[in-house]
Enzyme design. Sequence first.
Site, PDB file in Angstrom:
ATOM      1  N   TYR A 144      -0.401  48.999 -29.329  1.00  0.00           N
ATOM      2  CA  TYR A 144       0.658  50.261 -28.472  1.00  0.00           C
ATOM      3  C   TYR A 144       1.890  50.495 -28.154  1.00  0.00           C
ATOM      4  O   TYR A 144       2.801  48.787 -28.610  1.00  0.00           O
ATOM      5  CB  TYR A 144      -0.131  50.112 -26.551  1.00  0.00           C
ATOM      6  CG  TYR A 144       0.869  51.132 -26.010  1.00  0.00           C
ATOM      7  CD1 TYR A 144       1.741  50.520 -24.960  1.00  0.00           C
ATOM      8  CD2 TYR A 144       0.382  51.997 -25.566  1.00  0.00           C
ATOM      9  CE1 TYR A 144       2.129  51.215 -24.244  1.00  0.00           C
ATOM     10  CE2 TYR A 144       0.948  52.565 -25.009  1.00  0.00           C
ATOM     11  CZ  TYR A 144       2.083  52.283 -23.919  1.00  0.00           C
ATOM     12  OH  TYR A 144       2.422  53.461 -23.028  1.00  0.00           O
ATOM     13  N   ASP A 239       6.750  46.929 -34.802  1.00  0.00           N
ATOM     14  CA  ASP A 239       7.226  47.155 -33.523  1.00  0.00           C
ATOM     15  C   ASP A 239       7.580  46.062 -32.476  1.00  0.00           C
ATOM     16  O   ASP A 239       6.273  45.430 -32.253  1.00  0.00           O
ATOM     17  CB  ASP A 239       5.956  48.089 -33.171  1.00  0.00           C
ATOM     18  CG  ASP A 239       6.325  48.358 -31.354  1.00  0.00           C
ATOM     19  OD1 ASP A 239       5.616  48.672 -30.541  1.00  0.00           O
ATOM     20  OD2 ASP A 239       7.204  47.515 -30.241  1.00  0.00           O
ATOM     21  N   LYS A 267      11.776  46.204 -23.948  1.00  0.00           N
ATOM     22  CA  LYS A 267      11.919  44.439 -22.781  1.00  0.00           C
ATOM     23  C   LYS A 267      13.056  43.658 -22.977  1.00  0.00           C
ATOM     24  O   LYS A 267      13.933  43.604 -22.045  1.00  0.00           O
ATOM     25  CB  LYS A 267      10.797  43.651 -23.260  1.00  0.00           C
ATOM     26  CG  LYS A 267       8.874  45.001 -22.896  1.00  0.00           C
ATOM     27  CD  LYS A 267       8.289  44.416 -23.745  1.00  0.00           C
ATOM     28  CE  LYS A 267       7.046  44.649 -23.521  1.00  0.00           C
ATOM     29  NZ  LYS A 267       6.739  46.099 -22.634  1.00  0.00           N
TER      30      LYS A 267
HETATM   31  P1  KE4 Z   1       7.685  50.980 -22.865  1.00  0.00           P
HETATM   32  O1  KE4 Z   1       8.060  52.214 -23.084  1.00  0.00           O
HETATM   33  O2  KE4 Z   1       6.641  50.853 -21.994  1.00  0.00           O
HETATM   34  O3  KE4 Z   1       9.028  50.046 -22.572  1.00  0.00           O
HETATM   35  O4  KE4 Z   1       7.784  50.751 -23.731  1.00  0.00           O
HETATM   36  C1  KE4 Z   1       6.069  50.904 -24.623  1.00  0.00           C
HETATM   37  C2  KE4 Z   1       5.957  49.635 -25.858  1.00  0.00           C
HETATM   38  C3  KE4 Z   1       6.080  49.904 -27.034  1.00  0.00           C
HETATM   39  N1  KE4 Z   1       5.151  48.922 -28.127  1.00  0.00           N
HETATM   40  C4  KE4 Z   1       4.477  47.950 -27.310  1.00  0.00           C
HETATM   41  C5  KE4 Z   1       4.167  46.555 -28.056  1.00  0.00           C
HETATM   42  C6  KE4 Z   1       4.591  47.659 -25.999  1.00  0.00           C
HETATM   43  O5  KE4 Z   1       3.705  46.535 -25.478  1.00  0.00           O
HETATM   44  C7  KE4 Z   1       5.257  48.370 -24.948  1.00  0.00           C
HETATM   45  C8  KE4 Z   1       4.576  48.775 -23.140  1.00  0.00           C
HETATM   46  N2  KE4 Z   1       3.931  47.807 -22.996  1.00  0.00           N
HETATM   47  C9  KE4 Z   1       3.481  47.958 -21.758  1.00  0.00           C
HETATM   48  C10 KE4 Z   1       2.303  46.644 -21.598  1.00  0.00           C
HETATM   49  N3  KE4 Z   1       1.407  46.317 -22.872  1.00  0.00           N
HETATM   50  C11 KE4 Z   1       4.059  48.270 -20.561  1.00  0.00           C
HETATM   51  C12 KE4 Z   1       3.311  48.115 -19.785  1.00  0.00           C
HETATM   52  C13 KE4 Z   1       2.982  48.789 -19.125  1.00  0.00           C
HETATM   53  O6  KE4 Z   1       2.632  50.275 -19.500  1.00  0.00           O
HETATM   54  O7  KE4 Z   1       4.088  49.566 -17.477  1.00  0.00           O
END
Ligand code: KE4
Length: 428
Positions: A144, A239, A267
Amino acid sequence: MLYKRSSQLFAEAEKVIPGGVNSPVRAFKAVGGTPIFVKSAKGAYLYDEDGNRLIDYINSWGPMILGHAYEPVVQAVIEKAKLGTSFGMPTELETQIAVLAVSMVPNIDKIRFVNSGTEACMSAVRLARGFTKRDKIIKFAGCYHGHSDSFLIQAGSGAITFGSPNSPGVTAGTAKDTLLAKYNDLQNVAALIEANKNEIAAIIVEPVAGNMGCIPPNKGFLEGLRQLCTDNGILLIFDEVMTGFRLARGGVQELFNVTADIVTFGKVIGGGLPVGAFAARSAIMNYLAPLGPVYQAGTLSGNPLAMAAGLAMLQALDTDRAIFKRLEEKTAYLAAGIDKVLKANTVAFTINSIGSMISVHFDAAPVVDFQTAAKGDNEIFKKFFHGLLQEGIYIAPSAYETWFITDALTYEDLDFTIRAIDKVSKTF
Ligand code: KE4
């Protein structure tokens, strides 16, 4: 544990916010029940609206590596807020955190700050396409990279949790430029490259996957991706939104000694405030506006409060070199304890862990990609999640997520958790 107040708040939220949440995974759809509303948090603990104290193994999905309300971050934000909250103009603070991040992460000369991991990954792909003048990208099933259209093609965690990997609203035109590969399968990647010769701009990968549970790369996988990219003029994008500043001071590039062409962050880099970033060597980053032709922008990019939080966080991680070892030891201790009690209770399970990332899968077979992660017994996972919640322990409300260990966790917390897992797993 009662959740009366959370249930009331959820009913009110649902009237004005779609699904009552601002990010789908928080809605507990994959595990059932109503989401917990948090009132406050400190260190390793969440305090919910019903007065329950929960040991937190999610930590806002990664940022709280030093525990909630970490004093230096809180103070930095308070002091900065008194001087104004946003200017839309450059500040020295942005240079300070950029210099520190560049000094901590290998193979990057420049960094651009944005407001989320999605924005960082979306911008990194646009930059790779602009730099290589190619259109296609390869991503991996189960990984993701945020909710940008190019990524919602059998995406990881969130979308899989909803069982609708291909999201409506993503056009066929967009989807055709995203090729899907199998994580940990170099032959599959090589075949995709062969079938799309000179058309692939980038391979984007979670170098340690965290959105199908925690899945470390098989030996040689990252090195193989590096070689395939070098041989075919493809940019390798790590990523590191989850792994950056978490698995090592320099992230996975340092941990596995593999060079990416572009690295994305989120994060931890924001200390809990909205910060994403992407970074690379100057030759690539200089393609970005206003220097180069690849456009990318943001009103709140480099926001002073977010930069103050991020700088305080990175300074703490940069100076305390023992932090990553401590986190690794706590995670290994937890993994060993869980392994012992689940084995004693004859549960079919697999534990994946690396550094301060860990996940428990209810299937005995090794979990090495999306297909094997999907074999986990979700009915058992639901009992696991809610059973632990009743014991005052908060893990991810989805089997496709990773737990994030924080340095604020004590060995007493870990023992408490292991005992709770022993008790809960007797009910499976
Ligand atoms: P954000 O746009 O949510 O800040 O980041 C996206 C993203 C990009 N790359 C990786 C490897 C990630 O894990 C994420 C976001 N992680 C999720 C948890 N699986 C955020 C939680 C959510 O979607 O509310």
